[in-house]
Design an enzyme around this catalytic site. Structure first.
Site, mmCIF file in Angstrom:
data_model
loop_
_atom_site.group_PDB
_atom_site.id
_atom_site.type_symbol
_atom_site.label_atom_id
_atom_site.label_comp_id
_atom_site.label_asym_id
_atom_site.label_seq_id
_atom_site.Cartn_x
_atom_site.Cartn_y
_atom_site.Cartn_z
ATOM 1 N N SER A 27 0.863 -0.877 0.032
ATOM 2 C CA SER A 27 -0.032 -0.108 0.027
ATOM 3 C C SER A 27 0.895 1.239 0.047
ATOM 4 O O SER A 27 1.844 1.464 0.783
ATOM 5 C CB SER A 27 -0.786 0.011 1.364
ATOM 6 O OG SER A 27 -1.779 -1.083 1.411
ATOM 7 N N HIS A 58 -4.116 0.086 -5.116
ATOM 8 C CA HIS A 58 -3.535 -1.086 -5.688
ATOM 9 C C HIS A 58 -3.705 -1.194 -6.957
ATOM 10 O O HIS A 58 -4.361 -2.067 -7.577
ATOM 11 C CB HIS A 58 -4.038 -2.235 -4.949
ATOM 12 C CG HIS A 58 -3.330 -2.431 -3.545
ATOM 13 N ND1 HIS A 58 -2.288 -3.121 -2.971
ATOM 14 C CD2 HIS A 58 -3.827 -1.865 -2.343
ATOM 15 C CE1 HIS A 58 -2.395 -3.142 -1.804
ATOM 16 N NE2 HIS A 58 -3.137 -2.343 -1.325
ATOM 17 N N HIS A 80 -5.547 -9.602 -2.076
ATOM 18 C CA HIS A 80 -5.678 -9.987 -0.419
ATOM 19 C C HIS A 80 -6.744 -10.982 -0.190
ATOM 20 O O HIS A 80 -7.865 -10.949 -1.264
ATOM 21 C CB HIS A 80 -5.875 -8.757 0.356
ATOM 22 C CG HIS A 80 -5.125 -7.698 0.048
ATOM 23 N ND1 HIS A 80 -4.745 -6.908 -1.211
ATOM 24 C CD2 HIS A 80 -3.796 -7.210 0.764
ATOM 25 C CE1 HIS A 80 -3.861 -5.929 -0.869
ATOM 26 N NE2 HIS A 80 -3.382 -6.246 -0.103
ATOM 27 N N TYR A 82 -9.060 -10.551 2.066
ATOM 28 C CA TYR A 82 -10.453 -9.899 2.341
ATOM 29 C C TYR A 82 -10.918 -9.268 1.008
ATOM 30 O O TYR A 82 -12.307 -8.908 1.069
ATOM 31 C CB TYR A 82 -9.899 -8.538 3.313
ATOM 32 C CG TYR A 82 -9.019 -7.679 2.612
ATOM 33 C CD1 TYR A 82 -9.500 -6.648 1.517
ATOM 34 C CD2 TYR A 82 -7.780 -7.249 3.026
ATOM 35 C CE1 TYR A 82 -8.701 -5.582 0.986
ATOM 36 C CE2 TYR A 82 -6.997 -6.408 2.539
ATOM 37 C CZ TYR A 82 -7.195 -5.620 1.463
ATOM 38 O OH TYR A 82 -6.382 -4.671 1.373
ATOM 39 N N GLU A 83 -10.629 -9.405 0.013
ATOM 40 C CA GLU A 83 -11.122 -9.085 -1.472
ATOM 41 C C GLU A 83 -12.193 -10.113 -1.779
ATOM 42 O O GLU A 83 -12.907 -10.128 -2.895
ATOM 43 C CB GLU A 83 -10.100 -8.957 -2.317
ATOM 44 C CG GLU A 83 -9.379 -7.635 -2.269
ATOM 45 C CD GLU A 83 -8.089 -7.439 -2.999
ATOM 46 O OE1 GLU A 83 -8.611 -6.891 -4.298
ATOM 47 O OE2 GLU A 83 -7.116 -7.838 -2.821
ATOM 48 N N ALA A 110 2.510 -2.230 4.020
ATOM 49 C CA ALA A 110 2.264 -1.420 5.268
ATOM 50 C C ALA A 110 1.640 -1.982 6.311
ATOM 51 O O ALA A 110 0.865 -3.021 6.071
ATOM 52 C CB ALA A 110 1.062 -0.386 4.527
ATOM 53 N N MET A 207 -2.291 -7.354 6.481
ATOM 54 C CA MET A 207 -3.330 -8.078 5.818
ATOM 55 C C MET A 207 -2.485 -8.619 4.724
ATOM 56 O O MET A 207 -3.539 -9.170 3.708
ATOM 57 C CB MET A 207 -4.596 -7.286 5.456
ATOM 58 C CG MET A 207 -5.243 -6.754 6.632
ATOM 59 S SD MET A 207 -6.620 -5.775 6.175
ATOM 60 C CE MET A 207 -6.698 -4.623 7.862
ATOM 61 N N SER A 208 -1.582 -8.945 4.750
ATOM 62 C CA SER A 208 -0.856 -9.293 3.280
ATOM 63 C C SER A 208 0.365 -10.264 3.849
ATOM 64 O O SER A 208 0.665 -10.524 4.657
ATOM 65 C CB SER A 208 -0.485 -8.157 2.485
ATOM 66 O OG SER A 208 0.595 -7.307 2.935
ATOM 67 N N ASN A 231 1.197 3.224 10.941
ATOM 68 C CA ASN A 231 0.476 3.669 11.895
ATOM 69 C C ASN A 231 0.790 3.022 13.359
ATOM 70 O O ASN A 231 1.035 1.850 13.126
ATOM 71 C CB ASN A 231 -1.021 3.798 11.812
ATOM 72 C CG ASN A 231 -1.379 2.286 11.341
ATOM 73 O OD1 ASN A 231 -1.312 1.872 10.076
ATOM 74 N ND2 ASN A 231 -1.722 1.594 12.270
ATOM 75 N N HIS A 243 -7.377 4.049 5.830
ATOM 76 C CA HIS A 243 -6.661 3.695 4.747
ATOM 77 C C HIS A 243 -5.788 4.953 4.201
ATOM 78 O O HIS A 243 -4.657 4.843 3.769
ATOM 79 C CB HIS A 243 -7.500 3.072 3.871
ATOM 80 C CG HIS A 243 -6.749 2.441 2.623
ATOM 81 N ND1 HIS A 243 -5.700 1.602 2.840
ATOM 82 C CD2 HIS A 243 -6.848 2.622 1.244
ATOM 83 C CE1 HIS A 243 -5.251 1.285 1.541
ATOM 84 N NE2 HIS A 243 -5.953 1.816 0.584
HETATM 85 N N1 HPA Z 1 -3.618 -3.116 10.863
HETATM 86 C C1 HPA Z 1 -3.718 -3.941 9.957
HETATM 87 N N2 HPA Z 1 -3.332 -3.707 8.761
HETATM 88 C C2 HPA Z 1 -2.513 -2.447 8.593
HETATM 89 C C3 HPA Z 1 -2.437 -1.511 9.609
HETATM 90 C C4 HPA Z 1 -3.057 -2.021 11.066
HETATM 91 O O1 HPA Z 1 -2.872 -1.317 11.681
HETATM 92 N N3 HPA Z 1 -1.959 -0.522 9.176
HETATM 93 C C5 HPA Z 1 -1.666 -0.930 7.726
HETATM 94 N N4 HPA Z 1 -1.701 -2.136 7.455
#
Ligand code: HPA
Length: 272
Positions: A27, A58, A80, A82-83, A110, A207-208, A231, A243
């Protein structure tokens, strides 16, 4: 399997490059492919069997180009769980890269940080992973040349990690090391989940990455993983996650990351 053969044929109609290494861009990091010279880009929508990418930020493209005099395949737009893709489909880009000749894979992502003192923008080399999505691209029939029960005692190649750290030292870049935890998403975590993840030894959450790493290890590829901590994870900071923030921090680290990646690509040995 048929899809893989058709996918190879489509790629080969554009380029005969056999990548020395493949780089999956996470990301906000898609722009790293701009560093490629003599680039040939193929939209993933043109590639049979390639799972359609649906996430903002993406763009789905395979970019074949030269970087530091090596042949590099940039995968812009990963897919991913989740898609809604079946877990097996998440291994497709890596199977394709391997079939095109790649034996080394760099995975970027990310991620949320689990250490309060890790400011957004912190870079973390992945030393190991935790699979809390409880899914695998290897479930189902055993892929050609793959073991049924792959060993995971060194998913992320220790020698390559050492080299990546040396490269960072030489370019004055601070890299943390840590364990990456994969969740299915798409929701960010609850504070209770984050408290649990910290107790079981995770340093970053996302998530990847894990599905691609699993596929690569099964194919005997060497893997390196790098998380950009965009973050602090849920419960570790005051404001809700979004996001846009993840994408923005990804863009902010772009220059540092590009410099490190270039140096890494230059220093990475070519495999026989
Ligand atoms: N959690 C899950 N996936 C993420 C996060 C997070 O805090 N930040 C970037 N991708």
């Amino acid at each position: 399997m048929d899809d893989l053969i058709r996918a190879i044929a489509v790629v080969r109609a554009h380029t005969d490059m056999e990548p020395d290494l493949t780089l999956v861009l996470g990301s906000g990091l898609g722009a790293l492919a701009d560093a490629a010279e003599d680039a040939v880009a193929i939209p993933t929508t043109e590639i049979p069997g390639y799972p359609p990418s649906t996430v903002v930020g993406h763009a789905g493209r395979l970019v074949f180009g030269q970087l530091e005099e090596k042949s590099v395949l940039f995968i812009q737009g990963r897919v991913h769980l989740y898609e809604g893709h079946p877990a097996r489909a998440l291994g497709f880009p890596v199977r394709l890269a391997h079939a095109l000749g790649a034996r080394r894979l760099v995975l970027t992502n990310a991620a949320g940080g689990l250490h309060p003192e890790w400011a957004p923008g912190t870079l973390m080399l992945i030393t190991d992973h935790l699979n809390l999505a409880f899914a695998s691209p290897l479930a189902g029939p055993v892929g050609e040349g793959e073991p049924r029960f792959p060993d995971l005692s060194a998913v992320f190649d220790p020698a390559w990690i050492a080299l990546a750290e040396q490269v960072a030292v030489n370019s004055n870049l601070i890299l943390r090391r840590g364990v990456y935890l994969w969740t299915a998403g798409p929701s960010y975590e609850t504070p209770a989940e984050i408290a649990f993840f910290r107790r079981i030894g995770a340093d970053a959450v996302g998530m990847s990455t894990v599905p691609e790493a699993l596929q690569a290890v099964a194919l005997g590829m060497k893997v390196l993983g790098l998380s950009t901590i965009t973050n602090l994870a849920a419960g570790l900071h005051a404001t809700p996650l979004n996001h846009e923030e993840v994408m923005e921090v990804g863009r902010q680290v772009h220059d540092n990351l590009t410099a490190w990646l270039r140096a890494l690509v230059a220093a990475t040995p070519l495999d026989a």
